[in-house]
Design an enzyme around this catalytic site. Structure first.
Site, PDB file in Angstrom:
ATOM      1  N   CYS A 172       0.569  23.609  -5.464  1.00 45.50           N
ATOM      2  CA  CYS A 172      -0.048  23.069  -4.301  1.00 45.50           C
ATOM      3  C   CYS A 172      -0.483  23.952  -3.157  1.00 45.50           C
ATOM      4  CB  CYS A 172       1.008  22.158  -3.609  1.00 45.50           C
ATOM      5  SG  CYS A 172       0.635  21.538  -1.984  1.00 45.50           S
ATOM      6  N   CYS A 217       4.863  21.735  -6.536  1.00 42.41           N
ATOM      7  CA  CYS A 217       4.865  22.397  -5.459  1.00 42.41           C
ATOM      8  C   CYS A 217       4.022  23.984  -5.792  1.00 42.41           C
ATOM      9  CB  CYS A 217       6.108  22.624  -4.870  1.00 42.41           C
ATOM     10  SG  CYS A 217       6.924  21.174  -4.143  1.00 42.41           S
ATOM     11  N   CYS A 238       1.336  16.255  -5.467  1.00 42.52           N
ATOM     12  CA  CYS A 238       2.400  15.812  -4.500  1.00 42.52           C
ATOM     13  C   CYS A 238       3.000  14.568  -4.804  1.00 42.52           C
ATOM     14  CB  CYS A 238       1.905  15.990  -2.959  1.00 42.52           C
ATOM     15  SG  CYS A 238       3.138  15.668  -1.619  1.00 42.52           S
ATOM     16  N   CYS A 271       4.332  23.867   4.117  1.00 34.92           N
ATOM     17  CA  CYS A 271       5.128  22.409   4.033  1.00 34.92           C
ATOM     18  C   CYS A 271       6.437  22.533   4.438  1.00 34.92           C
ATOM     19  CB  CYS A 271       4.918  22.285   2.362  1.00 34.92           C
ATOM     20  SG  CYS A 271       5.674  20.607   2.059  1.00 34.92           S
ATOM     21  N   GLU A 330     -12.143   0.132  -2.760  1.00 35.96           N
ATOM     22  CA  GLU A 330     -11.045   0.398  -1.913  1.00 35.96           C
ATOM     23  C   GLU A 330      -9.881  -0.909  -1.945  1.00 35.96           C
ATOM     24  OE1 GLU A 330      -9.881   3.073  -0.285  1.00 35.96           O
ATOM     25  OE2 GLU A 330     -11.721   4.248  -0.879  1.00 35.96           O
TER      26      GLU A 330
END
Length: 355
Positions: free
Chosen positions: A202, A199, A192, A208, A37
């Site tokens: 997606c 799209c 995205c 959306c 991370e």
DNA sequence: AACTCGGGGAT
DNA sequence: ATCCCAGAGTT
């Protein structure tokens, strides 16, 4: 909070199309998740992977990291950038050893008390390592949510960030939290995307708001841009008769904090003044400078024109090895934590010109 | 709230 | 060239 349609559709997509085989997906200890991370902050996955593998080889657990010389940690970070991350990483490892008995805490508050861990990184550790519900909000998630809810404005702005956090919390399910967390990041990275989002692939297209308006390009709002100042500096390669080069440790804060670099001189000096400046500032006996072609290095907030020069040094007088200076052969210098352009310059001065 | 901190990949 | 990236710390 139960999983809404958002999380269900996302999880189904993740099962079929997400990334399930990144290095930190194996043996998901809090330590391994944490290091990943921190490395991934402001740094793309493909860049991180080789650094992560080498880092884990050298520092396999929190104790080995806590006990290592700081230069060893920095050398494994050399080229990744944002070097405060590496210093904070070791500071946090020492805190985990000293105050948590070597075991990572599993609460938001305790994790955020560690240097370098903020709200999103703490949440990622809680979700990925401990399997507990926590909402993350990184660059990928910001983009997905800004589009899905058509949140206007730049996410760097406090009010925009606040809205995005609320949406992040609202969509985060209590089941399959690891997969959800990984999935929403994967969606942002793979579908995205910033430009030309896919799209049609997606799983969230139906709900959306940006897609419905054909305005995915407007979200998230872009950062207000400012002109980057241009700065210039001399960097001197001072080489003694044994072929050793003088390196200088940079102050802990500021650019390249804590790294070893070449001595710099004020750009107001002319080339004909370099020899005298080196002799006066560093107490050395130098020869004539040999100018190397300069190059430009770009930071996030300014450009730096680096003008290198090589000067031979005779005798052993002047600055000696101490906490701030070292005389090293090239291959020894390259084992230290060096700024990327300095590493390039010492490795191949000709290549630096092309940067 | 604005600024600082890197380097590289994508466009 | 510009933008952005698995952000956090400082002022």
């Amino acid at each position: 909070m139960t999983a809404d349609c958002f999380a269900e559709n996302l999880l189904k997509w993740y099962d079929n199309h997400g990334r399930h085989d990144l290095p930190w997906h194996h043996n998901r200890t809090a330590y391994r998740i944490w290091v990943s991370e921190i490395m991934l902050q402001q740094t793309q996955v493909a860049t991180v992977i080789p650094y992560y593998l080498a880092f884990m080889e050298r520092f396999p657990d929190v104790q080995s990291l806590a006990e290592a010389p700081v230069d060893d940690v920095l050398s494994h970070w050399s080229g990744l950038g944002y070097y405060a991350r590496a210093r904070n990483l070791q500071n946090a490892a020492q805190t985990v050893m000293d105050e948590f008995g070597g075991a990572f805490p599993d609460t938001q508050e305790a994790l955020e008390s560690l240097k370098g861990i903020g709200r999103s990184t703490a949440a990622a550790i809680i979700a990925q390592a401990f399997g507990k519900r926590a909402a993350i909000l990184d660059g990928n998630v910001k983009r997905v949510l800004a589009r899905y809810h058509a949140v206007p404005g730049w996410p760097g702005q406090t009010s925009v960030l606040k809205q995005l956090w609320e949406h992040a919390e609202e969509h985060t399910p209590s089941e399959r939290i690891r997969d959800y967390t990984q999935g929403i990041m994967d969606l942002g990275a793979m579908v995205c995307t910033r430009s030309r989002p896919k799209c049609n692939d997606c799983p969230l297209q139906k709900g959306c708001a940006a897609y419905a308006r054909k305005e995915t390009n407007l979200y998230p709002g872009s950062k207000p841009k400012k002109a980057k100042p241009e700065k210039t500096t001399w960097m001197v390669i001072l080489e003694d008769q044994n072929g050793r080069i003088l390196l200088e440790r940079r102050p802990p804060n500021g650019i390249w904090g804590g790294l070893w670099s070449l001595p710099e001189l004020d750009p107001a000096y002319g080339a004909d003044e370099l020899q005298e400046a080196c002799e006066r500032n560093l107490g050395l006996d130098c020869g004539e400078p040999e100018l190397i072609s300069g190059f430009r290095h770009t930071f996030s907030h300014y450009h730096l024109h680096i003008q290198p020069a090589r000067l031979g040094v005779t005798g052993q007088q002047g600055v000696r090895d101490n906490g701030q200076h070292k005389w090293l052969h090239r291959h020894e210098a390259l084992a230290l934590g060096l700024p990327a352009p300095i590493r390039t310059l010492l490795t191949n001065p000709e290549q630096a010109t092309l940067l």
